[in-house]
Design an enzyme around this catalytic site. Sequence first.
Site, PDB file in Angstrom:
ATOM      1  N   GLY A  60       0.820  -1.196   0.000  1.00 33.24           N
ATOM      2  CA  GLY A  60       0.000   0.000   0.000  1.00 33.24           C
ATOM      3  C   GLY A  60       0.857   1.251   0.000  1.00 33.24           C
ATOM      4  O   GLY A  60       1.967   1.274  -0.532  1.00 33.24           O
ATOM      5  N   ASN A  89      -0.690   9.057  -7.994  1.00 36.89           N
ATOM      6  CA  ASN A  89      -0.691   7.595  -8.100  1.00 36.89           C
ATOM      7  C   ASN A  89      -2.133   7.111  -8.277  1.00 36.89           C
ATOM      8  O   ASN A  89      -2.925   7.130  -7.332  1.00 36.89           O
ATOM      9  CB  ASN A  89      -0.052   6.988  -6.853  1.00 36.89           C
ATOM     10  CG  ASN A  89       0.117   5.491  -6.949  1.00 36.89           C
ATOM     11  OD1 ASN A  89      -0.452   4.842  -7.822  1.00 36.89           O
ATOM     12  ND2 ASN A  89       0.906   4.928  -6.046  1.00 36.89           N
ATOM     13  N   CYS A 135      -2.493   2.059  -7.279  1.00 38.56           N
ATOM     14  CA  CYS A 135      -2.162   1.111  -6.219  1.00 38.56           C
ATOM     15  C   CYS A 135      -3.202  -0.002  -6.142  1.00 38.56           C
ATOM     16  O   CYS A 135      -4.381   0.261  -5.894  1.00 38.56           O
ATOM     17  CB  CYS A 135      -2.061   1.813  -4.876  1.00 38.56           C
ATOM     18  SG  CYS A 135      -1.489   0.709  -3.569  1.00 38.56           S
ATOM     19  N   ASN A 172      -3.267  -2.438  -3.915  1.00 38.48           N
ATOM     20  CA  ASN A 172      -3.176  -3.112  -2.624  1.00 38.48           C
ATOM     21  C   ASN A 172      -4.051  -2.493  -1.539  1.00 38.48           C
ATOM     22  O   ASN A 172      -3.809  -2.687  -0.360  1.00 38.48           O
ATOM     23  CB  ASN A 172      -1.719  -3.104  -2.134  1.00 38.48           C
ATOM     24  CG  ASN A 172      -0.804  -3.833  -3.097  1.00 38.48           C
ATOM     25  OD1 ASN A 172      -1.216  -4.797  -3.722  1.00 38.48           O
ATOM     26  ND2 ASN A 172       0.426  -3.376  -3.224  1.00 38.48           N
ATOM     27  N   LYS A 215       0.669   8.265 -12.348  1.00 32.15           N
ATOM     28  CA  LYS A 215       1.267   6.936 -12.392  1.00 32.15           C
ATOM     29  C   LYS A 215       0.180   5.942 -12.757  1.00 32.15           C
ATOM     30  O   LYS A 215      -0.871   5.901 -12.113  1.00 32.15           O
ATOM     31  CB  LYS A 215       1.880   6.579 -11.037  1.00 32.15           C
ATOM     32  CG  LYS A 215       2.588   5.219 -11.015  1.00 32.15           C
ATOM     33  CD  LYS A 215       3.237   5.001  -9.665  1.00 32.15           C
ATOM     34  CE  LYS A 215       4.055   3.722  -9.637  1.00 32.15           C
ATOM     35  NZ  LYS A 215       4.734   3.550  -8.334  1.00 32.15           N
ATOM     36  N   ASN A 263       3.053   0.820 -12.485  1.00 31.99           N
ATOM     37  CA  ASN A 263       3.099   0.217 -11.157  1.00 31.99           C
ATOM     38  C   ASN A 263       3.332  -1.289 -11.310  1.00 31.99           C
ATOM     39  O   ASN A 263       3.411  -1.810 -12.425  1.00 31.99           O
ATOM     40  CB  ASN A 263       1.782   0.479 -10.421  1.00 31.99           C
ATOM     41  CG  ASN A 263       1.943   0.443  -8.908  1.00 31.99           C
ATOM     42  OD1 ASN A 263       2.817  -0.237  -8.383  1.00 31.99           O
ATOM     43  ND2 ASN A 263       1.093   1.160  -8.206  1.00 31.99           N
ATOM     44  N   GLY A 296       1.595  -7.202  -5.597  1.00 34.15           N
ATOM     45  CA  GLY A 296       2.057  -6.602  -6.844  1.00 34.15           C
ATOM     46  C   GLY A 296       3.451  -7.101  -7.179  1.00 34.15           C
ATOM     47  O   GLY A 296       4.380  -6.952  -6.385  1.00 34.15           O
TER      48      GLY A 296
END
Length: 256
Positions: A96, A152, A155, A157, A193, A223, A250
């Site tokens: 995370g 970002n 993500c 997570n 991102k 990512n 990831g």
Amino acid sequence: NSLQPPSVYMAASSDNAGNASSEGPSLRTVVCGLSLPSCVFNSSNPFATSLEDLQALDASAAGAVATRTACPGFVHDEATMKWASPDGANTINCLGYSPLPFEYYTGCLPQLSGAKPCWLSISGSAEEVGAMVREAAALAPSLPGGLAVEINLSCPNIAGKPTLAYDFDALRDYLGTVFDAGPPPPTLAVGVKTTPYFYDAQYTGAAAVLNGCPHLSFVTAINTVGNGLYVDIATEAPLLAPSCYGGLGGAAGDAI
């Protein structure tokens, strides 16, 4: 306003700071108006969490210093958020965001040398991100090397929350809200991102949204690949287990 790839200026050679000599090409480059002594620098990752981490990157031959992603309200859980490197090169993680807040990083960046640009990675709701972009805009003129903000969108997570970069309608609305107060000033580069995309419709869908936002200066790609799984062959159990994702994470492997 199509996003353009960074230009790379070739010279005779370079030392660790990117300075030209007579033996080969220079690694110097310019990205969204920011001059980098090298075209290589760190991603936003757990090794860019603390001030000490950022100072080490600043002192290295890296062309810029990128922070770990700060997200308002994120709570790190040491028991379930983990990373591993099964072979010392490839990694998998379910970490995370940073356990430290946005304000921590805006306090850290002025303590660096100023010899290279800084990449400030952020995430959150569109309203939160818009507010952080405006705060970063106020900080940028005080940083001699310049400042870029990386939003970002990727993500994988965060439990119970989808990855925004795969939902192009939601992404368009999100960016509209981020820049609702107007474009960032010329002294601040803002980009995004992205997640990994796997088929043509995803690439064209993402490109249409990102190129339709005139306030973006760059794209960070990519990512880690979500829903990765490493299995420990000795225990026949996921390398990250126990975790809140059943050992999924990831993956950053050779393909990335």
